[in-house]
Design a protein around this motif. Sequence first.
Motif, PDB file in Angstrom:
ATOM      1  N   VAL A  81       0.789  -1.206  -0.089  1.00 38.10           N
ATOM      2  CA  VAL A  81       0.069  -0.093   0.133  1.00 38.10           C
ATOM      3  C   VAL A  81       1.068   1.344   0.154  1.00 38.10           C
ATOM      4  CG1 VAL A  81      -1.845   1.221   1.136  1.00 38.10           C
ATOM      5  CG2 VAL A  81      -1.639  -1.349   1.206  1.00 38.10           C
ATOM      6  N   VAL A  82       0.788   1.962  -0.923  1.00 34.90           N
ATOM      7  CA  VAL A  82       1.370   3.150  -1.067  1.00 34.90           C
ATOM      8  C   VAL A  82       0.621   4.391  -0.835  1.00 34.90           C
ATOM      9  CG1 VAL A  82       2.890   4.791  -2.609  1.00 34.90           C
ATOM     10  CG2 VAL A  82       2.902   2.281  -2.724  1.00 34.90           C
ATOM     11  N   ILE A  83       1.121   5.010   0.352  1.00 31.93           N
ATOM     12  CA  ILE A  83       0.240   6.404   0.823  1.00 31.93           C
ATOM     13  C   ILE A  83       1.173   7.559   0.360  1.00 31.93           C
ATOM     14  CG2 ILE A  83      -0.825   7.338   2.832  1.00 31.93           C
ATOM     15  CD1 ILE A  83      -0.926   4.699   4.106  1.00 31.93           C
ATOM     16  N   GLU A  84       0.760   8.254  -0.459  1.00 31.75           N
ATOM     17  CA  GLU A  84       1.663   9.371  -1.114  1.00 31.75           C
ATOM     18  C   GLU A  84       1.363  10.755  -0.062  1.00 31.75           C
ATOM     19  OE1 GLU A  84       2.967   9.259  -3.808  1.00 31.75           O
ATOM     20  OE2 GLU A  84       2.102   7.524  -4.714  1.00 31.75           O
ATOM     21  N   PRO A 143     -12.672  10.017   1.393  1.00 28.78           N
ATOM     22  CA  PRO A 143     -11.555   9.430   2.240  1.00 28.78           C
ATOM     23  C   PRO A 143     -10.014   9.495   1.331  1.00 28.78           C
ATOM     24  CG  PRO A 143     -12.596   7.482   1.458  1.00 28.78           C
ATOM     25  CD  PRO A 143     -13.266   8.927   0.871  1.00 28.78           C
ATOM     26  N   ASP A 144      -9.179   9.890   2.046  1.00 33.19           N
ATOM     27  CA  ASP A 144      -7.785   9.762   1.333  1.00 33.19           C
ATOM     28  C   ASP A 144      -7.047   8.351   1.861  1.00 33.19           C
ATOM     29  OD1 ASP A 144      -7.333  10.465   3.740  1.00 33.19           O
ATOM     30  OD2 ASP A 144      -6.436  12.586   3.373  1.00 33.19           O
ATOM     31  N   LEU A 145      -7.797   7.651   2.683  1.00 30.58           N
ATOM     32  CA  LEU A 145      -7.087   6.277   3.323  1.00 30.58           C
ATOM     33  C   LEU A 145      -8.423   5.784   3.986  1.00 30.58           C
ATOM     34  CD1 LEU A 145      -4.811   4.292   4.030  1.00 30.58           C
ATOM     35  CD2 LEU A 145      -4.659   5.492   6.209  1.00 30.58           C
ATOM     36  N   VAL A 146      -8.557   4.451   3.691  1.00 31.48           N
ATOM     37  CA  VAL A 146      -9.643   3.462   4.251  1.00 31.48           C
ATOM     38  C   VAL A 146      -8.945   2.253   4.951  1.00 31.48           C
ATOM     39  CG1 VAL A 146     -11.580   1.741   3.606  1.00 31.48           C
ATOM     40  CG2 VAL A 146     -11.331   4.044   2.566  1.00 31.48           C
ATOM     41  N   VAL A 147      -9.287   2.238   6.032  1.00 32.16           N
ATOM     42  CA  VAL A 147      -8.774   1.028   6.845  1.00 32.16           C
ATOM     43  C   VAL A 147      -9.657  -0.033   7.053  1.00 32.16           C
ATOM     44  CG1 VAL A 147      -7.711   0.145   9.126  1.00 32.16           C
ATOM     45  CG2 VAL A 147      -7.142   2.648   8.184  1.00 32.16           C
ATOM     46  N   ASP A 154     -13.952  -7.520  -2.501  1.00 35.42           N
ATOM     47  CA  ASP A 154     -12.958  -6.866  -3.449  1.00 35.42           C
ATOM     48  C   ASP A 154     -12.906  -5.517  -3.009  1.00 35.42           C
ATOM     49  OD1 ASP A 154     -12.310  -9.304  -4.436  1.00 35.42           O
ATOM     50  OD2 ASP A 154     -13.569  -9.182  -5.796  1.00 35.42           O
ATOM     51  N   LEU A 155     -13.026  -5.037  -1.837  1.00 37.66           N
ATOM     52  CA  LEU A 155     -12.924  -3.508  -1.668  1.00 37.66           C
ATOM     53  C   LEU A 155     -11.632  -2.904  -1.967  1.00 37.66           C
ATOM     54  CD1 LEU A 155     -15.007  -1.415  -0.494  1.00 37.66           C
ATOM     55  CD2 LEU A 155     -13.819  -1.875   1.690  1.00 37.66           C
ATOM     56  N   VAL A 156     -10.746  -3.554  -1.730  1.00 37.01           N
ATOM     57  CA  VAL A 156      -9.350  -3.013  -2.193  1.00 37.01           C
ATOM     58  C   VAL A 156      -9.241  -2.751  -3.709  1.00 37.01           C
ATOM     59  CG1 VAL A 156      -6.830  -3.501  -2.416  1.00 37.01           C
ATOM     60  CG2 VAL A 156      -8.146  -4.074  -0.339  1.00 37.01           C
ATOM     61  N   ALA A 157      -9.783  -3.379  -4.483  1.00 38.89           N
ATOM     62  CA  ALA A 157      -9.820  -3.395  -5.918  1.00 38.89           C
ATOM     63  C   ALA A 157     -10.779  -2.246  -6.226  1.00 38.89           C
ATOM     64  CB  ALA A 157     -10.022  -4.506  -6.579  1.00 38.89           C
ATOM     65  N   LEU A 162     -10.349   3.973  -7.869  1.00 44.35           N
ATOM     66  CA  LEU A 162     -10.756   5.521  -7.385  1.00 44.35           C
ATOM     67  C   LEU A 162      -9.515   6.050  -6.954  1.00 44.35           C
ATOM     68  CD1 LEU A 162     -14.509   4.928  -6.232  1.00 44.35           C
ATOM     69  CD2 LEU A 162     -13.645   5.529  -8.478  1.00 44.35           C
ATOM     70  N   ASP A 163      -8.282   5.182  -7.034  1.00 44.18           N
ATOM     71  CA  ASP A 163      -7.100   6.037  -6.380  1.00 44.18           C
ATOM     72  C   ASP A 163      -7.339   6.130  -5.009  1.00 44.18           C
ATOM     73  OD1 ASP A 163      -5.909   5.660  -8.857  1.00 44.18           O
ATOM     74  OD2 ASP A 163      -6.504   7.855  -9.476  1.00 44.18           O
TER      75      ASP A 163
END
Length: 343
Positions: A81-84, A143-147, A154-157, A162-163
């Motif tokens: 997971v890349v968090i910019e 959101p800019d991050l979902v935990v 397939d929530l991650v996909a 939607l970036d």
Amino acid sequence: MTPRPSASLRATTAAAAALALLLTGCSTEQDATGAADQTPDPAGTTTSPESADDAAASTTAAGDASAADFPVTIPGPAGDVVIEERPERIVSLSPSATEILFAIGAGDQVVAADEFSTFPAEAPTTDLSGFEPNVEAIVGYEPDLVVISNDINDLVAGLGELDIPVLVNPAPADLESGYAGMADLGLATGHVDETAAAVQQLRDGVAAALEDAPDSPVRVYHELDETLFAASSASFIGSVYSELGAVNVADEADAEGTGYPQLTEEAVVESNPQLIVISDQAAYTAEDVAARPGWSEVDAVRNGNIVAVDADISSRWGPRLPQLVQALADAMAEVPAGEPVGR
């Protein structure tokens, strides 16, 4: 001339270093003369005075770097997971993660939490579901991050299209993986130093509670519901009993290591637990357990050692873990001494 590493690589390296430091439960104590003694930590490691100084300096450097520098890359079960940038609008669909986020100083970054995130009181609980997540409803909070704890539907996909980065923070199998999960949340939110302090406080609290466990092993049956599903040593709660030195009577039924085998009444009675633990949110009471046909000769029933523990704390990894360990240690200490472990 040697090329300089990219900013992304530098941040990732700092994050990795900080993560390793967060998982080192080392501490030192000083005597009256001011000299540092070698002191075992709760995980069983020992830090010398020299290595403690080095670790302190490294923690400050790595903590400052990873707290200020993004992007960070966090490996996880669903991939890296890349968090910019430091997230400012976090949606948590995990009650455990919600509790941890507030404990590490990231609470003001959480804009929405799932329906079961009821602790702490200031958590922004909504009707969002972690069991049936809805992409459209989640996106509505920008959101800019979902935990999440599990990648359901397939929530991650779906959010990835939607970036929107998604950090899968699964339920830990044992204490150490729980600390690792906390470290990931600290890195992801830019709160490395606060997380390091929270991890150390948690380690210290657990260690203090473990000291109150009896020296003699106690046979424990931790019942999840009245259909006799139980927690074995392969589960998180089972790992707590292992740390307490208990003998888990559900282990024999868990040959596949699922962590949550279903026992028969005959198996429970035959194993003769000295302590029976149920949830305080169960639809039945300790008295109901004691009244079950054939259970009257079970040691736990005979001696009145049936206890109900807080369901939220016993089912969630989080900063309140020492409360659970203390409650279980106290309950085990109430078991009459001198009884043999085997029937």
